[in-house]
Scaffold this motif. Sequence first.
Motif, PDB file in Angstrom:
ATOM      1  N   ASP A   1       0.863  -1.193   0.000  1.00  0.00           N
ATOM      2  CA  ASP A   1       0.000   0.000   0.000  1.00  0.00           C
ATOM      3  C   ASP A   1       0.893   1.234   0.000  1.00  0.00           C
ATOM      4  OD1 ASP A   1       0.858   0.624   2.675  1.00  0.00           O
ATOM      5  OD2 ASP A   1      -0.537  -0.877   3.401  1.00  0.00           O
ATOM      6  N   ASN A   2       0.284   2.404   0.027  1.00  0.00           N
ATOM      7  CA  ASN A   2       1.091   3.626   0.057  1.00  0.00           C
ATOM      8  C   ASN A   2       1.046   4.319   1.420  1.00  0.00           C
ATOM      9  OD1 ASN A   2      -1.467   4.683  -0.047  1.00  0.00           O
ATOM     10  ND2 ASN A   2      -1.200   5.762  -1.977  1.00  0.00           N
ATOM     11  N   ASP A   3       0.628   3.603   2.471  1.00  0.00           N
ATOM     12  CA  ASP A   3       0.618   4.204   3.811  1.00  0.00           C
ATOM     13  C   ASP A   3       2.018   4.630   4.240  1.00  0.00           C
ATOM     14  OD1 ASP A   3      -2.107   3.762   3.965  1.00  0.00           O
ATOM     15  OD2 ASP A   3      -1.903   1.913   5.127  1.00  0.00           O
ATOM     16  N   TRP A   4       3.005   3.844   3.884  1.00  0.00           N
ATOM     17  CA  TRP A   4       4.385   4.186   4.246  1.00  0.00           C
ATOM     18  C   TRP A   4       4.795   5.516   3.619  1.00  0.00           C
ATOM     19  CZ3 TRP A   4       7.963   5.198   0.580  1.00  0.00           C
ATOM     20  CH2 TRP A   4       7.668   4.766  -0.730  1.00  0.00           C
ATOM     21  N   LEU A   5       4.300   5.798   2.406  1.00  0.00           N
ATOM     22  CA  LEU A   5       4.685   7.014   1.707  1.00  0.00           C
ATOM     23  C   LEU A   5       4.224   8.260   2.466  1.00  0.00           C
ATOM     24  CD1 LEU A   5       5.958   8.381  -0.741  1.00  0.00           C
ATOM     25  CD2 LEU A   5       3.788   8.061  -1.941  1.00  0.00           C
TER      26      LEU A   5
ATOM     27  N   GLU B   1      -0.127  -2.451 -17.699  1.00  0.00           N
ATOM     28  CA  GLU B   1      -0.579  -1.479 -16.715  1.00  0.00           C
ATOM     29  C   GLU B   1       0.382  -1.508 -15.542  1.00  0.00           C
ATOM     30  OE1 GLU B   1      -5.394  -0.917 -16.940  1.00  0.00           O
ATOM     31  OE2 GLU B   1      -4.517  -2.017 -15.271  1.00  0.00           O
ATOM     32  N   GLU B   2       0.636  -0.325 -14.995  1.00  0.00           N
ATOM     33  CA  GLU B   2       1.568  -0.219 -13.889  1.00  0.00           C
ATOM     34  C   GLU B   2       0.910   0.573 -12.773  1.00  0.00           C
ATOM     35  OE1 GLU B   2       5.666   2.191 -13.475  1.00  0.00           O
ATOM     36  OE2 GLU B   2       5.504   0.858 -15.184  1.00  0.00           O
ATOM     37  N   GLU B   3       0.926   0.024 -11.572  1.00  0.00           N
ATOM     38  CA  GLU B   3       0.339   0.724 -10.437  1.00  0.00           C
ATOM     39  C   GLU B   3       1.366   1.692  -9.866  1.00  0.00           C
ATOM     40  OE1 GLU B   3      -1.802  -0.151  -6.173  1.00  0.00           O
ATOM     41  OE2 GLU B   3      -0.910  -1.792  -7.272  1.00  0.00           O
ATOM     42  N   ASN B   4       0.927   2.904  -9.603  1.00  0.00           N
ATOM     43  CA  ASN B   4       1.808   3.938  -9.073  1.00  0.00           C
ATOM     44  C   ASN B   4       1.417   4.285  -7.641  1.00  0.00           C
ATOM     45  OD1 ASN B   4       3.197   4.216 -11.547  1.00  0.00           O
ATOM     46  ND2 ASN B   4       1.530   5.471 -12.315  1.00  0.00           N
ATOM     47  N   LEU B   5       2.389   4.761  -6.886  1.00  0.00           N
ATOM     48  CA  LEU B   5       2.158   5.136  -5.494  1.00  0.00           C
ATOM     49  C   LEU B   5       1.759   6.598  -5.342  1.00  0.00           C
ATOM     50  CD1 LEU B   5       5.210   3.306  -4.022  1.00  0.00           C
ATOM     51  CD2 LEU B   5       2.840   2.811  -3.515  1.00  0.00           C
ATOM     52  N   LEU B   6       2.090   7.398  -6.304  1.00  0.00           N
ATOM     53  CA  LEU B   6       1.892   8.839  -6.244  1.00  0.00           C
ATOM     54  C   LEU B   6       1.295   9.286  -7.567  1.00  0.00           C
ATOM     55  CD1 LEU B   6       2.826  11.038  -4.135  1.00  0.00           C
ATOM     56  CD2 LEU B   6       4.856  11.318  -5.528  1.00  0.00           C
ATOM     57  N   PRO B   7       0.401  10.249  -7.571  1.00  0.00           N
ATOM     58  CA  PRO B   7      -0.173  10.661  -8.849  1.00  0.00           C
ATOM     59  C   PRO B   7       0.781  11.513  -9.689  1.00  0.00           C
ATOM     60  CG  PRO B   7      -1.127  11.945  -7.064  1.00  0.00           C
ATOM     61  CD  PRO B   7      -0.257  10.902  -6.432  1.00  0.00           C
ATOM     62  N   PHE B   8       1.855  12.031  -9.079  1.00  0.00           N
ATOM     63  CA  PHE B   8       2.805  12.898  -9.786  1.00  0.00           C
ATOM     64  C   PHE B   8       4.030  12.083 -10.192  1.00  0.00           C
ATOM     65  CE2 PHE B   8       0.932  15.281  -6.158  1.00  0.00           C
ATOM     66  CZ  PHE B   8      -0.039  15.953  -6.888  1.00  0.00           C
ATOM     67  N   PHE B   9       4.539  12.338 -11.393  1.00  0.00           N
ATOM     68  CA  PHE B   9       5.729  11.624 -11.837  1.00  0.00           C
ATOM     69  C   PHE B   9       6.895  11.883 -10.881  1.00  0.00           C
ATOM     70  CE2 PHE B   9       9.689  11.332 -14.251  1.00  0.00           C
ATOM     71  CZ  PHE B   9       9.630   9.998 -14.593  1.00  0.00           C
ATOM     72  N   SER B  10       7.051  13.132 -10.456  1.00  0.00           N
ATOM     73  CA  SER B  10       8.092  13.423  -9.471  1.00  0.00           C
ATOM     74  C   SER B  10       7.624  14.517  -8.525  1.00  0.00           C
ATOM     75  CB  SER B  10       9.412  13.806 -10.139  1.00  0.00           C
ATOM     76  OG  SER B  10       9.315  15.049 -10.784  1.00  0.00           O
TER      77      SER B  10
END
Length: 138
Positions: free
Chosen positions: A14-18, A90-99
């Motif tokens: 998940d992205n909770d760590w982020l 398809e690739e799952e991303n953690l953040l909606p922004f590339f950087s």
Amino acid sequence: MLEYYSFELDDWQDNDWLVEVLKLFLDEEREVELNCWNDEIDAINLAIDLGFRVIEIQQFLIRLSGTTGMLDLNKIVSLKSFVHTTEEDEEENLLPFFSLCIKDEIFIEHYAKENYVYKKAKFDLAVDILNRHNVEFH
């Protein structure tokens, strides 16, 4: 040039760590730059809704500028367009922004798969968070 410590993700649940890692860098007001591919309309609109302003439009990339005070982490991680489709898969991303770059603190690239931290103490805290969340990284 700043010295940095880095980690790349191998696997995550998940992205909770982020959110926890990003909170390490929100202790004072700093400049933030976001980069989005110009076809990532939801991410661009989110950045503008958060108060970021467009500073450059390139052929494929849009650069936006703001401050750490504008980073509403709950809104950012709740954006559901985290899946990037290419011709191959398809690739799952953690953040909606590339950087996402918080000046002199952290540079997050490739939707949070590559992370560069400029202070050893905060890098060590980030690694502790990754370990606690069982995130595989190198």
